[in-house]
Design a protein around this motif. Structure first.
Motif, PDB file in Angstrom:
ATOM      1  N   VAL A 273      -0.881   4.467  11.704  1.00  0.00           N
ATOM      2  CA  VAL A 273      -0.073   5.410  10.935  1.00  0.00           C
ATOM      3  C   VAL A 273      -0.428   6.857  11.271  1.00  0.00           C
ATOM      4  O   VAL A 273       0.303   7.781  10.917  1.00  0.00           O
ATOM      5  N   ASP A 274      -1.547   7.066  11.968  1.00  0.00           N
ATOM      6  CA  ASP A 274      -1.988   8.415  12.328  1.00  0.00           C
ATOM      7  C   ASP A 274      -1.847   8.710  13.818  1.00  0.00           C
ATOM      8  O   ASP A 274      -2.346   9.737  14.286  1.00  0.00           O
ATOM      9  N   PHE A 275      -1.189   7.836  14.554  1.00  0.00           N
ATOM     10  CA  PHE A 275      -0.992   8.083  15.976  1.00  0.00           C
ATOM     11  C   PHE A 275      -0.287   9.424  16.196  1.00  0.00           C
ATOM     12  O   PHE A 275       0.519   9.861  15.383  1.00  0.00           O
ATOM     13  N   ALA A 276      -0.570  10.040  17.334  1.00  0.00           N
ATOM     14  CA  ALA A 276      -0.159  11.420  17.567  1.00  0.00           C
ATOM     15  C   ALA A 276       1.343  11.601  17.784  1.00  0.00           C
ATOM     16  O   ALA A 276       1.920  12.624  17.396  1.00  0.00           O
ATOM     17  N   TYR A 277       1.998  10.639  18.402  1.00  0.00           N
ATOM     18  CA  TYR A 277       3.408  10.776  18.755  1.00  0.00           C
ATOM     19  C   TYR A 277       4.238   9.760  17.974  1.00  0.00           C
ATOM     20  O   TYR A 277       3.830   8.600  17.829  1.00  0.00           O
ATOM     21  N   ARG A 278       5.405  10.193  17.502  1.00  0.00           N
ATOM     22  CA  ARG A 278       6.228   9.338  16.656  1.00  0.00           C
ATOM     23  C   ARG A 278       7.692   9.521  16.983  1.00  0.00           C
ATOM     24  O   ARG A 278       8.135  10.662  17.259  1.00  0.00           O
ATOM     25  N   GLY A 279       8.453   8.426  16.932  1.00  0.00           N
ATOM     26  CA  GLY A 279       9.899   8.517  17.102  1.00  0.00           C
ATOM     27  C   GLY A 279      10.565   8.882  15.796  1.00  0.00           C
ATOM     28  O   GLY A 279       9.909   9.131  14.785  1.00  0.00           O
ATOM     29  N   GLN A 280      11.886   8.868  15.799  1.00  0.00           N
ATOM     30  CA  GLN A 280      12.644   9.296  14.632  1.00  0.00           C
ATOM     31  C   GLN A 280      12.846   8.169  13.619  1.00  0.00           C
ATOM     32  O   GLN A 280      13.258   8.419  12.489  1.00  0.00           O
ATOM     33  N   GLY A 281      12.571   6.958  14.020  1.00  0.00           N
ATOM     34  CA  GLY A 281      12.664   5.823  13.118  1.00  0.00           C
ATOM     35  C   GLY A 281      13.977   5.076  13.217  1.00  0.00           C
ATOM     36  O   GLY A 281      15.006   5.631  13.623  1.00  0.00           O
ATOM     37  N   THR A 282      13.935   3.805  12.872  1.00  0.00           N
ATOM     38  CA  THR A 282      15.137   2.982  12.813  1.00  0.00           C
ATOM     39  C   THR A 282      15.033   2.105  11.562  1.00  0.00           C
ATOM     40  O   THR A 282      13.987   1.537  11.264  1.00  0.00           O
ATOM     41  N   GLN A 283      16.133   2.028  10.819  1.00  0.00           N
ATOM     42  CA  GLN A 283      16.123   1.333   9.532  1.00  0.00           C
ATOM     43  C   GLN A 283      16.337  -0.165   9.712  1.00  0.00           C
ATOM     44  O   GLN A 283      17.233  -0.588  10.450  1.00  0.00           O
TER      45      GLN A 283
ATOM     46  N   PRO B   6      12.816  -9.890   2.489  1.00  0.00           N
ATOM     47  CA  PRO B   6      13.272  -8.638   1.860  1.00  0.00           C
ATOM     48  C   PRO B   6      12.191  -7.561   1.874  1.00  0.00           C
ATOM     49  O   PRO B   6      12.512  -6.367   2.013  1.00  0.00           O
ATOM     50  N   GLU B   7      10.931  -7.957   1.763  1.00  0.00           N
ATOM     51  CA  GLU B   7       9.848  -6.971   1.758  1.00  0.00           C
ATOM     52  C   GLU B   7       9.604  -6.336   3.130  1.00  0.00           C
ATOM     53  O   GLU B   7       8.802  -5.412   3.250  1.00  0.00           O
ATOM     54  N   ASP B   8      10.283  -6.815   4.158  1.00  0.00           N
ATOM     55  CA  ASP B   8      10.225  -6.166   5.469  1.00  0.00           C
ATOM     56  C   ASP B   8      11.190  -4.986   5.565  1.00  0.00           C
ATOM     57  O   ASP B   8      11.170  -4.249   6.550  1.00  0.00           O
ATOM     58  N   THR B   9      12.022  -4.820   4.559  1.00  0.00           N
ATOM     59  CA  THR B   9      12.962  -3.701   4.549  1.00  0.00           C
ATOM     60  C   THR B   9      12.203  -2.382   4.536  1.00  0.00           C
ATOM     61  O   THR B   9      11.345  -2.148   3.676  1.00  0.00           O
ATOM     62  N   ALA B  10      12.485  -1.528   5.518  1.00  0.00           N
ATOM     63  CA  ALA B  10      11.776  -0.258   5.651  1.00  0.00           C
ATOM     64  C   ALA B  10      12.350   0.506   6.829  1.00  0.00           C
ATOM     65  O   ALA B  10      13.142  -0.037   7.617  1.00  0.00           O
ATOM     66  N   MET B  11      11.928   1.760   6.951  1.00  0.00           N
ATOM     67  CA  MET B  11      12.167   2.517   8.171  1.00  0.00           C
ATOM     68  C   MET B  11      11.002   2.209   9.098  1.00  0.00           C
ATOM     69  O   MET B  11       9.840   2.316   8.691  1.00  0.00           O
ATOM     70  N   TYR B  12      11.312   1.813  10.317  1.00  0.00           N
ATOM     71  CA  TYR B  12      10.294   1.461  11.289  1.00  0.00           C
ATOM     72  C   TYR B  12      10.163   2.583  12.325  1.00  0.00           C
ATOM     73  O   TYR B  12      11.163   3.037  12.886  1.00  0.00           O
ATOM     74  N   TYR B  13       8.929   2.971  12.557  1.00  0.00           N
ATOM     75  CA  TYR B  13       8.649   4.065  13.484  1.00  0.00           C
ATOM     76  C   TYR B  13       7.819   3.551  14.651  1.00  0.00           C
ATOM     77  O   TYR B  13       6.834   2.830  14.459  1.00  0.00           O
ATOM     78  N   CYS B  14       8.210   3.975  15.837  1.00  0.00           N
ATOM     79  CA  CYS B  14       7.440   3.722  17.051  1.00  0.00           C
ATOM     80  C   CYS B  14       6.466   4.879  17.233  1.00  0.00           C
ATOM     81  O   CYS B  14       6.846   6.049  17.052  1.00  0.00           O
ATOM     82  N   VAL B  15       5.231   4.560  17.580  1.00  0.00           N
ATOM     83  CA  VAL B  15       4.205   5.581  17.698  1.00  0.00           C
ATOM     84  C   VAL B  15       3.352   5.339  18.939  1.00  0.00           C
ATOM     85  O   VAL B  15       3.283   4.222  19.452  1.00  0.00           O
ATOM     86  N   ALA B  16       2.716   6.403  19.391  1.00  0.00           N
ATOM     87  CA  ALA B  16       1.852   6.309  20.568  1.00  0.00           C
ATOM     88  C   ALA B  16       0.681   7.263  20.414  1.00  0.00           C
ATOM     89  O   ALA B  16       0.779   8.282  19.720  1.00  0.00           O
ATOM     90  N   ASP B  17      -0.397   6.930  21.085  1.00  0.00           N
ATOM     91  CA  ASP B  17      -1.589   7.768  21.005  1.00  0.00           C
ATOM     92  C   ASP B  17      -2.446   7.503  22.240  1.00  0.00           C
ATOM     93  O   ASP B  17      -2.287   6.467  22.919  1.00  0.00           O
ATOM     94  N   ARG B  18      -3.321   8.397  22.523  1.00  0.00           N
ATOM     95  CA  ARG B  18      -4.253   8.197  23.628  1.00  0.00           C
ATOM     96  C   ARG B  18      -5.478   7.473  23.102  1.00  0.00           C
ATOM     97  O   ARG B  18      -5.965   7.777  22.013  1.00  0.00           O
ATOM     98  N   PRO B  19      -6.014   6.534  23.869  1.00  0.00           N
ATOM     99  CA  PRO B  19      -7.206   5.813  23.416  1.00  0.00           C
ATOM    100  C   PRO B  19      -8.434   6.704  23.489  1.00  0.00           C
ATOM    101  O   PRO B  19      -8.436   7.725  24.178  1.00  0.00           O
TER     102      PRO B  19
ATOM    103  N   LYS C 224       6.558   4.967  -1.015  1.00  0.00           N
ATOM    104  CA  LYS C 224       5.381   4.137  -0.761  1.00  0.00           C
ATOM    105  C   LYS C 224       4.637   4.664   0.459  1.00  0.00           C
ATOM    106  O   LYS C 224       5.180   5.411   1.273  1.00  0.00           O
ATOM    107  N   GLU C 225       3.389   4.244   0.603  1.00  0.00           N
ATOM    108  CA  GLU C 225       2.584   4.670   1.745  1.00  0.00           C
ATOM    109  C   GLU C 225       3.047   3.977   3.023  1.00  0.00           C
ATOM    110  O   GLU C 225       3.607   2.886   2.995  1.00  0.00           O
ATOM    111  N   ARG C 226       2.770   4.626   4.128  1.00  0.00           N
ATOM    112  CA  ARG C 226       3.043   4.024   5.421  1.00  0.00           C
ATOM    113  C   ARG C 226       2.205   2.772   5.603  1.00  0.00           C
ATOM    114  O   ARG C 226       1.052   2.714   5.152  1.00  0.00           O
TER     115      ARG C 226
END
Length: 125
Positions: free
Chosen positions: A111-121, A88-101, A43-45
């Motif tokens: 979903v297009d932020f420049a920096y991303r972590g490895q994710g947590t399920q 149940p629909e919240d089940t997903a891999m969650y990613y932390c992201v950061a970007d400059r304004p 599915k899409e981010r």
């Protein structure tokens, strides 16, 4: 360069709560756009929540409004996502992201932020 490390994911029952954490190293969170998106395989981010640490303004996806809260601790350079009333629909891999304004705004989709972590399920059942 911002490095992000998520933690706090796991399995939880429907209606339960979890708090995700995202520790940042490198530049401070202060003044950045930070947030979370999630993804299910095939599915899409989906953007979940963002906060512009410059003024504290937040934005939430309609699917999580009233249930999730994004917050940051600038002293600890840590971002949080507190999730209540999980479904149940919240089940997903969650990613932390950061970007400059850009011009004081978080202009890019989270979903297009420049920096991303490895994710947590997160699994809700």
């Amino acid at each position: 360069h911002v490095q992000l490390v998520e933690s706090g994911g796991g399995s939880v029952q429907v209606g339960g709560s979890l708090r995700l954490s995202c520790a940042a190293s490198g530049p401070t969170f202060r003044g950045l756009c930070v947030g979370w998106f999630r993804q299910v395989p095939g599915k899409e981010r989906e953007g979940v929540a963002t906060v512009y640490t410059g003024d504290g303004s937040t934005h939430y996806a309609d699917s999580v409004k009233g249930r999730f809260t994004i917050s940051q601790d600038n002293a600890k350079n840590t971002l949080y996502l507190h999730m209540d009333s999980l479904k149940p629909e919240d089940t997903a891999m969650y990613y932390c992201v950061a970007d400059r304004p850009f011009n004081g705004y978080c202009s890019r989709p989270v979903v297009d932020f420049a920096y991303r972590g490895q994710g947590t399920q997160v699994t809700v059942s």
